[in-house]
Structure formats: structure tokens, C-alpha cells
Write a protein that holds these residues in place. Structure first.
Motif, PDB file in Angstrom:
ATOM      1  N   MET A 183       8.150 -30.850 -21.661  1.00 27.47           N
ATOM      2  CA  MET A 183       8.776 -32.553 -22.331  1.00 27.47           C
ATOM      3  C   MET A 183       8.865 -32.718 -24.005  1.00 27.47           C
ATOM      4  N   ALA A 184       7.085 -32.622 -24.703  1.00 29.28           N
ATOM      5  CA  ALA A 184       6.672 -31.390 -25.584  1.00 29.28           C
ATOM      6  C   ALA A 184       7.748 -30.978 -26.431  1.00 29.28           C
ATOM      7  N   ALA A 185       8.610 -29.913 -25.401  1.00 29.69           N
ATOM      8  CA  ALA A 185       9.153 -28.570 -25.523  1.00 29.69           C
ATOM      9  C   ALA A 185      10.148 -28.795 -26.505  1.00 29.69           C
ATOM     10  N   LEU A 186      10.829 -29.809 -25.239  1.00 28.18           N
ATOM     11  CA  LEU A 186      12.263 -30.322 -25.103  1.00 28.18           C
ATOM     12  C   LEU A 186      12.190 -31.907 -25.950  1.00 28.18           C
ATOM     13  N   SER A 187      11.917 -32.327 -27.071  1.00 30.01           N
ATOM     14  CA  SER A 187      11.561 -32.825 -28.279  1.00 30.01           C
ATOM     15  C   SER A 187      11.664 -32.062 -29.840  1.00 30.01           C
ATOM     16  N   LEU A 191      -5.500 -28.010 -21.229  1.00 24.90           N
ATOM     17  CA  LEU A 191      -6.077 -26.957 -22.350  1.00 24.90           C
ATOM     18  C   LEU A 191      -4.740 -26.558 -22.774  1.00 24.90           C
ATOM     19  N   LYS A 192      -3.618 -26.294 -21.874  1.00 25.65           N
ATOM     20  CA  LYS A 192      -2.414 -25.650 -22.946  1.00 25.65           C
ATOM     21  C   LYS A 192      -1.783 -26.616 -23.600  1.00 25.65           C
ATOM     22  N   ALA A 193      -1.822 -27.051 -23.519  1.00 23.54           N
ATOM     23  CA  ALA A 193      -1.392 -28.837 -24.784  1.00 23.54           C
ATOM     24  C   ALA A 193      -1.445 -28.681 -26.309  1.00 23.54           C
ATOM     25  N   TYR A 194      -3.735 -27.932 -25.971  1.00 21.64           N
ATOM     26  CA  TYR A 194      -4.113 -28.013 -27.072  1.00 21.64           C
ATOM     27  C   TYR A 194      -2.654 -26.459 -27.251  1.00 21.64           C
ATOM     28  N   ILE A 238       3.210 -18.591 -24.427  1.00 23.47           N
ATOM     29  CA  ILE A 238       2.324 -19.380 -23.360  1.00 23.47           C
ATOM     30  C   ILE A 238       2.891 -20.096 -21.771  1.00 23.47           C
ATOM     31  N   PHE A 239       2.759 -19.822 -20.910  1.00 23.84           N
ATOM     32  CA  PHE A 239       3.400 -19.440 -19.449  1.00 23.84           C
ATOM     33  C   PHE A 239       2.835 -21.346 -18.959  1.00 23.84           C
ATOM     34  N   THR A 240       3.478 -21.919 -18.578  1.00 26.36           N
ATOM     35  CA  THR A 240       3.522 -23.202 -17.794  1.00 26.36           C
ATOM     36  C   THR A 240       3.324 -22.603 -16.698  1.00 26.36           C
ATOM     37  N   THR A 241       3.068 -23.478 -15.901  1.00 25.30           N
ATOM     38  CA  THR A 241       2.385 -23.656 -14.610  1.00 25.30           C
ATOM     39  C   THR A 241       3.039 -23.120 -13.581  1.00 25.30           C
ATOM     40  N   GLU A 242       4.356 -22.891 -13.975  1.00 25.13           N
ATOM     41  CA  GLU A 242       5.443 -22.373 -12.740  1.00 25.13           C
ATOM     42  C   GLU A 242       5.990 -20.991 -13.448  1.00 25.13           C
ATOM     43  N   GLY A 243       5.061 -20.540 -14.328  1.00 24.67           N
ATOM     44  CA  GLY A 243       5.382 -18.887 -15.191  1.00 24.67           C
ATOM     45  C   GLY A 243       6.437 -18.919 -15.977  1.00 24.67           C
ATOM     46  N   HIS A 244       6.643 -20.355 -16.824  1.00 28.95           N
ATOM     47  CA  HIS A 244       7.936 -19.768 -17.167  1.00 28.95           C
ATOM     48  C   HIS A 244       7.336 -19.302 -19.128  1.00 28.95           C
ATOM     49  N   SER A 288       4.967 -20.669 -31.189  1.00 27.57           N
ATOM     50  CA  SER A 288       5.473 -21.505 -32.704  1.00 27.57           C
ATOM     51  C   SER A 288       5.985 -22.883 -32.848  1.00 27.57           C
ATOM     52  N   LEU A 289       5.875 -23.026 -31.608  1.00 30.51           N
ATOM     53  CA  LEU A 289       6.396 -24.390 -31.287  1.00 30.51           C
ATOM     54  C   LEU A 289       6.199 -25.737 -32.148  1.00 30.51           C
ATOM     55  N   ALA A 290       4.402 -24.443 -32.172  1.00 32.63           N
ATOM     56  CA  ALA A 290       3.344 -26.592 -33.158  1.00 32.63           C
ATOM     57  C   ALA A 290       4.110 -26.146 -34.561  1.00 32.63           C
TER      58      ALA A 290
END
Length: 500
Positions: free
Chosen positions: A139-143, A203-206, A391-397, A402-404
Motif C-alpha cells: 500500500m505504501a509503495a502504491l501511494s 521490520l521491512k516497513a522500517y 526488498i522482498f515482500t512476504t510473497e517474494g515480490h 529507493s521508495l523511501a
């Protein structure tokens, strides 16, 4: 997850970035064209919010990012104009009604055409912690890619509410909750099914967004897991409100992601230990069963070719460069080829004891299982991507780090920032030699090596005089209970009567 109709093309969407990882860019371009041409989400179908987010939204976002990246870097896909991102936004808006709850924690299911205004969804008030807490990355990536902040805002709110719901004494999370009242429905707490990816996304959101509050939350949860749930190499569920008491005597296969997360955390020693335990379970049963008991017998024999163990193997090899993990990967590959390979792909194993196949192959087999297996053996110079940039999402995507920098939406709360001296320090500071950690566990599953004592301490607050086991425990400690005439009790300790 709930079946989509054929036009949804779930497996194709979920697998798009795997084609890039494998280096088959021609097939990737062909698949992107198929998705753009044939897939529509305007369907009267009830779907899992969690699964649609991680598989469909995550798949579209990752494929868009890679298509744009390859277009700019290599000049391929010159015709691509962001169509996948528009489709991702469409999916995002179709998921948004799920967040219309009293707490802001999303419903577990939504109708892709009618939102939550559906007779089939009226009574659906419960969701699992992982389902509610694994939205923030996508959702953050989409925004940040579309410039529309509502998706990230909704998912931050859900994470904030979940954090408030943790048990304040133990810092543990339960498994199932009511999205309207915020009450816990199931208070079992572990790192496997029902909770797993919530901890992962803290952790991955950080890591992806650079928001300090998520690091603080993960550290608090992690310390609680290592204090109450980790028992040597095993991870056993407890009651979140009574964390010294086990809630079940078996483990599930989904916890196999935990060693990989520990690698990201930097805590390698327990990661090596738990991974070794899981590998021995796999060797005993050919595959890791969906659930297995604390003495490593099969509790539930199904194996849908899950990726979590390979994911942890990949991360451990990357962290240690120990060729042992290549041998682990080869063992997994041999089992897949011998017992799961069929002419049209790979079939789930209905029961690891009989190795009977099931007419099913989940999309995560192509999106994650085979992706991590390939990456385990691939040389960096053979990859078309620098995976250190993602970074890998929980589905391996794949989502780019750089989105930060895409947005100023960081929401650091003064109350949530970790101020401890070691808040950002990995536990292991010396080079680790995994073999010395594995050796004491060499025959753990076969019972030839003494297991770490997993008995829990009895605290004064938990003691009940009506509990026979509690009375036996204090008697073994050499403590006698004497009832006084005024109704009080006196505890008398005699060293000579301590049970050895």
C-alpha cells in the motif's frame, strides 16, 4: 484463497517478476502484454484482502517497477506506459472499502465489485493478525508511485491500531481479532500461521520506508518472541496473556520464514539453530509437513510446496557464504523433482507420509519457492538485477529501497522512537561459523542428541494451589505448603528434599 474467475489470472500476475529474476525478459514482455490485454478486476467475486494485496497488488507493482527499470536501463519494452501501475491503483481502490471498520483494521474479505456491501460479508468481523498487518509495504509503495497518499495512510492506521492491541506486559500479539471491537478472539501467540508476516512487515516497513516507529515495534516484539516463544531451536506458541504457558504442542511450517527474518535482523546464531532443526524435520519426512509435534512427528501431513524454508536457506547462505546451505537447497530440489514434479509443473503433496500428490499448485510455488531456489544457486553476475537495491515482500515480490525517498510521508511518533543504545545494533558482531552452532544439534530430530530443556519456570503469579502439576513442581523444588489456622499458607523450603 477464494478462487477468482479465470479472467483474474492470479498465477500469471504473481509470477511476472520471477521471469525477470530468471532473466527471461522476452517472456516477461509477453506476459505483461497478456495481463494488460486480458485481465479485469471488475468482477462480482469475494476475495481475501490479504492474499489479493500480497499476490495481485504486489505482483502488479513489482512488475511495473521492473518494466520501467528495464525500459530506462536497457531500452526494452519501449511501448510500456505504466499500464500495470494503473491496474495496481484499480486493485488498491477495490481493497479500500475493507478498511471501513470501527478500528481501521481491514476486513479479511472484500467483494471486488461491491466492496463490503455484500450479503456474504455481513457477518465477517474476524481477521488474523497477519492478514491485517501485512498491507503496509504494498500500500505504501502504491501511494508513493501514484502520489495518492490514501493507501499508505490507511495501512499505517491499521498497523498503529494493531500495535495498541499487543499485550502490554508480554509485548506479544494474538492470532485472531474482531475488526470492529478490537477484541482478541484467539490469544495464541507464535511466529507461524496467523501472525507471521505481521512481524515480518514491522521490520521491512522500517527497511523500505525508513520509519523509526516500525523498528521500535519490531525490536519490542522480537525481544518478546525470543523471551517467551523461542525454546532452543524450537518456536512454540504460548498464550499472549500468559506467556509462560504453551498453547499447543506442535509447530507449523509457516514459521520456517523466521530464520530468514532473523538474518535481516542480524541475529544469526538462533537463525542457524532453528533452520537446522527444520532441515532435520525435512530430512526425516522428505518435506516439512504443515504441522509437526515437539517430538517431530507429523501432526498435519500436507505440504503445498511452501517457500519459507528455502527463503531462510537463501538468506542464511547470503549471510554466511557457507556451502552447507547449497547442500540443503540441493536436498530440497531433489525432493521436489522426485515426488512433486508432474508434466505441467509441480503438484502439492497431500501427505508427506504417503507422498501422494494433490491436484494443486499454488501461485507462490512460481512466485517464491522456485525463485528462492534459483537465487540460492545463481551467481550475482548472472542476474539482470542487483538484488541489494530491493526488498522482498512476504510473497517474494521486489520493491526498490529507493521508495523511501519518494515521499515525505514519514510518521515518526515521539512515543515510538527507540532510544536504547543498541536499538540499531545487530546482536552478532563477530564472524559466525555456522558449523559450530549446528554441531550440537546434529541429531536433534532423531532423538540422539539431548534436547534443550524446554520446561518453563513457574512464576508466583501463575501458581494455583488447585493445580496438581504446580503442586508437584514446588514439591520437586523441596517446598512444602503448610496451612495456618487463620487461613493463610506458609511455604517451607527444605534443601534435603529437593528432587534431583
Amino acid at each position: 484463497m477464494t478462487n477468482f474467475n479465470t479472467s483474474f489470472s492470479l498465477t500469471l500476475i504473481d509470477t511476472l517478476d520471477s521471469l525477470v529474476v530468471l532473466g527471461d525478459l522476452e517472456e516477461f514482455e509477453h506476459a505483461v502484454k497478456l495481463v494488460i490485454k486480458d485481465v479485469s478486476f471488475d468482477n462480482d467475486v469475494v476475495v481475501s484482502v490479504f492474499e489479493t494485496n500480497i499476490r495481485v497488488l504486489g505482483g502488479l507493482l513489482s512488475a511495473h517497477i521492473l518494466a520501467d527499470y528495464l525500459q530506462q536501463r536497457d531500452g526494452i519494452l519501449p511501448w510500456y506506459k505504466g499500464e500495470l501501475l494503473n491496474m495496481a491503483k484499480d486493485v488498491g481502490y477495490r481493497l479500500l472499502p475493507a478498511f471501513n471498520t470501527t478500528t481501521g483494521i481491514p476486513h479479511s474479505r472484500v467483494n471486488m465489485k461491491y466492496g463490503i456491501k455484500s450479503d456474504r460479508l455481513e457477518s465477517a468481523r474476524e481477521t488474523c493478525t497477519a492478514c491485517a498487518g501485512s498491507m503496509i509495504l504494498e500500500m505504501a509503495a502504491l501511494s508513493r508511485l501514484t502520489g495518492e497518499p490514501i493507501f499508505e495512510e490507511k495501512s499505517h492506521k491499521a498497523m498503529d491500531e494493531l500495535w495498541k492491541m499487543r499485550h502490554r506486559s508480554s509485548d506479544l500479539m494474538g492470532t485472531v481479532l474482531n475488526v470492529h471491537s478490537g477484541d482478541w478472539v484467539r490469544r495464541d501467540s507464535g511466529v507461524g500461521a496467523g501472525i507471521d508476516s505481521y512481524y515480518e512487515y514491522c521490520l521491512k516497513a522500517y527497511i523500505l520506508l525508513g520509519d523509526n516507529k516500525y523498528l521500535h515495534r519490531f525490536n519490542r516484539h522480537y525481544n518478546a518472541v525470543m523471551k517467551y516463544i523461542s525454546q532452543g531451536p524450537m518456536l512454540l506458541d504460548v498464550h499472549m496473556h500468559r506467556p509462560h504457558t504453551n498453547s499447543r504442542n506442535y509447530m507449523d511450517a509457516l514459521l520456517a520464514f523466521w530464520p530468514g527474518l532473523q538474518v535481516l535482523k542480524g541475529d544469526l546464531k538462533p537463525a542457524v539453530e532453528t533452520h537446522e532443526m527444520l532441515y532435520q524435520v525435512m530430512q526425516r519426512h522428505t518435506f516439512i509437513p504443515e504441522a509437526f509435534t515437539t517430538d517431530f512427528q507429523v501432526h498435519w501431513g500436507n505440504h503445498p510446496l511452501r517457500p519459507e524454508f528455502l527463503e531462510s536457506t537463501y538468506f542464511l547462505y547470503g549471510a554466511t557464504n557457507d556451502p552447507y546451505y547449497l547442500e540443503v537447497g540441493r536436498t530440497v530440489l531433489n525432493s521436489l523433482q522426485k515426488y512433486a514434479r508432474v508434466p505441467c509443473g509441480y503438484a502439492a503433496v497431500n501427505d508427506v507420509r504417503t507422498r501422494k500428490q494433490e491436484d494443486r499448485m499454488d501461485s507462490f510455488v512460481l512466485s517464491e519457492t522456485l525463485k528462492y531456489l534459483y537465487l540460492l544457486f545463481a551467481d550475482k553476475e548472472d542476474l539482470v538485477l542487483n538484488l541489494d537495491e530491493f526488498i522482498f515482500t512476504t510473497e517474494g515480490h521486489l520493491l526498490p529501497l529507493s521508495l523511501a525517498g519518494y515521499s515525505g510521508n514519514k510518521t515518526v511518533s515521539d512515543l515510538d522512537v527507540e532510544e536504547g543504545e543498541f536499538a540499531r545494533t545487530c546482536p552478532n558482531t563477530l564472524q559466525l561459523f555456522p558449523e559450530t552452532v549446528r554441531k550440537p544439534l546434529q541429531n536433534m530430530v532423531d532423538g540422539m542428541c539431548p534436547k534443550r530443556n524446554s520446561k518453563r519456570r513457574l512464576t508466583a503469579a501463575e501458581f494455583s494451589a488447585s493445580n496438581i502439576n504446580h503442586l508437584k513442581m514446588i514439591k520437586d523444588m523441596g517446598i512444602n505448603i503448610i496451612a495456618l489456622s487463620d487461613g493463610r499458607v506458609q511455604l517451607l523450603h527444605t534443601f534435603s528434599s529437593v528432587s534431583r
